[in-house]
Design an enzyme around this catalytic site. Structure first.
Site, short mmCIF file in Angstrom:
data_model
loop_
_atom_site.label_atom_id
_atom_site.label_comp_id
_atom_site.label_asym_id
_atom_site.label_seq_id
_atom_site.Cartn_x
_atom_site.Cartn_y
_atom_site.Cartn_z
N ASP A 12 0.86 -1.18 0.00
CA ASP A 12 0.00 0.00 0.00
C ASP A 12 0.90 1.24 0.00
O ASP A 12 2.13 1.13 -0.18
CB ASP A 12 -1.01 -0.04 1.17
N CYS A 69 2.86 -3.46 3.94
CA CYS A 69 2.06 -2.28 4.29
C CYS A 69 2.75 -1.66 5.51
O CYS A 69 3.93 -1.96 5.76
CB CYS A 69 0.60 -2.63 4.53
N THR A 71 2.38 -2.00 8.83
CA THR A 71 2.75 -3.03 9.79
C THR A 71 3.04 -4.38 9.14
O THR A 71 3.60 -5.27 9.78
CB THR A 71 1.62 -3.26 10.80
N HIS A 102 9.53 -24.91 7.24
CA HIS A 102 8.49 -25.70 7.92
C HIS A 102 7.09 -25.48 7.36
O HIS A 102 6.27 -26.39 7.41
CB HIS A 102 8.48 -25.38 9.42
N HIS A 137 6.54 -31.99 7.94
CA HIS A 137 5.96 -30.66 7.71
C HIS A 137 4.97 -30.66 6.55
O HIS A 137 4.06 -29.84 6.52
CB HIS A 137 7.07 -29.64 7.45
C1 RB5 Z 1 -2.12 2.46 6.59
O1 RB5 Z 1 -2.16 3.62 7.36
C2 RB5 Z 1 -1.93 1.25 7.49
O2 RB5 Z 1 -3.11 1.00 8.21
C3 RB5 Z 1 -1.53 0.04 6.69
O3 RB5 Z 1 -0.36 0.33 5.98
C4 RB5 Z 1 -1.21 -1.21 7.47
O4 RB5 Z 1 -0.34 -0.96 8.53
C5 RB5 Z 1 -2.37 -2.04 7.87
O5 RB5 Z 1 -2.24 -3.16 8.36
#
Ligand code: RB5
Length: 149
Positions: A12, A69, A71, A102, A137
């Site tokens: 993203d 993204c 996180t 695995h 596995h």
């Molecule tokens: C975008 O602000 C953020 O929510 C997205 O990049 C991500 O971290 C979502 O899981």
């Protein structure tokens, strides 16, 4: 299977710069990079980018997918909804190696707001150089597939 050396990259808006660094890195390692963007920084929605990458892996068009993204969590959750996808999120190289050895992971998710570029490239290398060990596995991976119904 169309290609065993193609990797799809997707993210993203939160991870464009890191995605492009990963693209350059894996291309230099000899992989064919299928970078499906986005390329502009407008806010966008990670589920559609995770799904698009996952479909290219599930169809056999790409051997692996690397998705990002902020996180790494949301895009991983979306990718794992596509049948045949085993996507793990990694912020360390041990996990990146183990999800191949695995879990036979076919996608890797990284949080661009969690790990720096140097570690991210090491994580990618660990993921791409590790091999699935099969054996006990394999049955467990089949059990994951059975959950897809
Ligand atoms: C975008 O602000 C953020 O929510 C997205 O990049 C991500 O971290 C979502 O899981």
């Amino acid at each position: 299977m169309k290609s065993s050396n193609r990797i799809v990259l997707s993210s993203d808006h939160a991870a464009i710069q890191l995605r492009q660094a990963i693209a350059s890195h894996i291309a230099a390692c000899g992989w064919v990079v299928v970078d499906i963007g986005p390329t502009t920084p407008e806010s966008t929605h990670y589920p559609k980018h995770g799904e698009a990458a996952a479909r290219l892996v599930a169809s056999g068009d790409c051997r692996f997918g690397i998705i990002l993204c902020g996180t790494g969590q949301g895009i991983m959750m979306a990718a794992n909804k596509v049948a045949g996808i085993r996507c793990g999120i990694c912020a360390d190289t041990f996990s990146a190696r183990m999800i191949r050895q695995h879990n036979d992971a076919n996608m890797l998710s990284i949080g661009a707001r969690v790990v720096g570029e140097g570690l991210a490239l090491d994580i990618v290398d660990a993921f791409l150089t590790a091999k699935f060990e099969g054996g006990r596995h394999a049955m467990r991976v089949e059990m994951i597939a059975a959950l897809e119904g």
